[in-house]
Design an enzyme around this catalytic site. Structure first.
Site, short mmCIF file in Angstrom:
data_model
loop_
_atom_site.label_atom_id
_atom_site.label_comp_id
_atom_site.label_asym_id
_atom_site.label_seq_id
_atom_site.Cartn_x
_atom_site.Cartn_y
_atom_site.Cartn_z
CB ALA A 47 52.02 32.20 45.19
N GLY B 236 56.03 30.84 36.23
CA GLY B 236 55.18 31.60 37.15
C GLY B 236 54.18 30.70 37.83
CG ASN B 237 52.64 31.32 41.35
OD1 ASN B 237 51.69 32.07 41.58
ND2 ASN B 237 53.86 31.54 41.83
NE ARG B 238 46.83 26.91 37.01
CZ ARG B 238 46.69 26.93 35.70
NH1 ARG B 238 46.22 28.00 35.11
NH2 ARG B 238 47.03 25.88 34.99
CB SER B 239 49.45 33.76 43.11
OG SER B 239 49.12 34.85 43.91
#
Ligand code: CTP
Length: 404
Positions: free
Chosen positions: A276, A208-211
């Site tokens: 994102a 995943g990512n930090r968005s």
């Protein structure tokens, strides 16, 4: 400005010395062509008689859910109104509204209202500054109400400071601006992608990512405020939005987001690609939790669909598409490249070199590049809500305001 003409407004008055100012508000609204009904709490009638308001509005004034005339249908009044204005709103009224305590006709109409609600507080400066009051205000904003800022000056107690009921003209222009802004994107349909995507590795792990999804949600709010019908395709964010003009489609993966966005865009006037999206996903997804074995492990990744590029390819002449670019170096050059490659009409550039910009923050600092000219528009660090307004302002040229 004709924005108040024909608008149905419920004026709800609670007990404060500032009640007298509401006679001017009702008079000004009637002069602007609004249809006004007044309700009062019993306490407020001790400051100004209901007769004043029934004479000005030309309709009876109600103070109780059950009165001599019978049962006053608060649900009907809540549904009838285009706007409800609660002014003056005392500390007690704010507390009741923030906690859903229904002890007056005013509170019953508020809880039944489907229209935008404007709250103009009035109280002494220490009461206004008290954390309990400020927390109630934040709660009420969180429920989607609009707060008309208090004025500063001499208070009934003789003290000087913040807490005065806004002046009648200020309340009026607040309402006028609201209805005028609501025309800006009326009739337009907007698709927004927002938040991160999670690409599963096995049933418990993902890439995943930090968005946070904050920017996309701020854009959804801002579009709805301008009267647009919003379709928000939202990845796994802890945030959400509750607004009658916003429909939320929850997704997890880039593949799911791609499918929803493709299905929705053909019917939309504008797409805003604020998500994102993970560029890659694991080729294989294990159906059972992967066990630790060797010292190293390799996961083969395959490319995800590029949602924005796909929409850019399908874009019809009447449609517009706005993309985002988060860059760390040669920012404008990279952003311009993405704008051209993905057929965007505009791209919103964030640089990770700017403090307070990007994921997780409540603020953002952007530069907007347009397809139609080479002049970058550079903005200051602002709250994401203000940034959303700056982004939408570029659409004013695409759809000049067809106001009433
Ligand atoms: N985007 C998208 N689908 C993807 C990747 C990106 O819709 N699979 C959108 C983003 O929402 C954003 C724009 O494309 O509006 C640019 O995203 P970004 O990740 O900066 O661009 P990439 O094309 O992935 O380029 P790179 O990661 O190489 O910088």
């Amino acid at each position: 400005m004709l924005s108040l003409s024909g608008k149905r407004i419920v004026i709800a008055i609670s007990g404060s010395i500032a009640v007298y100012k509401m006679a001017f508000v009702v008079r000004l609204l009637i002069k602007k062509g609004a249809d006004v009904r007044v309700i009062m709490t019993p306490a407020s009638t001790r400051f100004v008689s209901p007769l004043t308001f029934s004479t000005l509005s030309k309709y009876p004034v109600f103070t109780e859910v059950i009165s001599e005339e019978g049962w006053n249908n608060h649900v009907e009044m809540g549904l009838w109104a285009d706007a409800m204005v609660i002014a003056p709103a005392t500390a007690k009224t704010l507390g009741h509204l923030a906690h859903g305590i229904c002890d007056t006709l005013l509170a019953a109409v508020y809880l039944s209202a489907k229209c935008p609600v404007f709250i103009a507080p009035a109280m002494d400066l220490d009461m206004w500054a008290h954390p309990a009051t400020q927390r109630n205000i934040q709660k009420l904003i969180g429920y989607g109400n609009y707060i008309v800022p208090v004025g500063e000056g001499e208070l009934a107690s003789g003290l000087h400071g913040a807490g005065r009921l806004a002046e009648p003209e200020t309340i009026l222009s607040f309402l006028e601006d609201f209805f005028a802004v609501r025309q800006l994107m009326k009739g337009k349909k907007v698709l927004i992608t927002a938040g991160p995507t999670y690409e599963p590795i096995d049933p418990v792990r993902f890439i995943g990512n930090r968005s946070s999804g904050k920017m996309g949600i701020a854009l959804a709010h801002a579009c709805a405020k301008r009267g647009a019908e919003v379709h928000l395709v939202l990845g796994p964010s802890s945030l959400t939005i509750d607004h009658p003009l916003v429909q939320v489609y929850r997704v997890e993966t880039a593949g799911q987001m791609h499918k929803e966005a493709l299905a929705l865009y053909s019917d939309c006037d504008l797409g805003i690609m604020a998500a994102a999206v993970a560029d890659y996903r694991p080729r294989e997804v294990a159906d059972k939790k992967m066990k630790k074995s060797s010292d190293q492990m390799e996961i083969t990744l395959v490319k995800n669909p590029d949602i924005a590029a796909d929409l850019g390819r399908r874009k019809m002449p009447h449609q517009r598409l706005i993309g985002f670019a988060l860059e760390t170096d040669q920012e404008q050059q990279h952003a311009r490249g993405k704008l051209e490659k993905k057929n965007f009409d505009a791209i919103v550039l964030n640089s990770l070199r700017d403090k307070g910009a990007g994921f997780q923050y409540d603020t953002n600092k952007i530069t907007i590049l347009l397809a139609q000219d080479n002049k970058p528009r550079v903005f200051e660090l602002k709250s994401k809500a203000e940034v959303a307004e700056d982004i939408l302002d570029i659409t004013n040229d695409w759809w000049p305001n067809e106001s009433e």
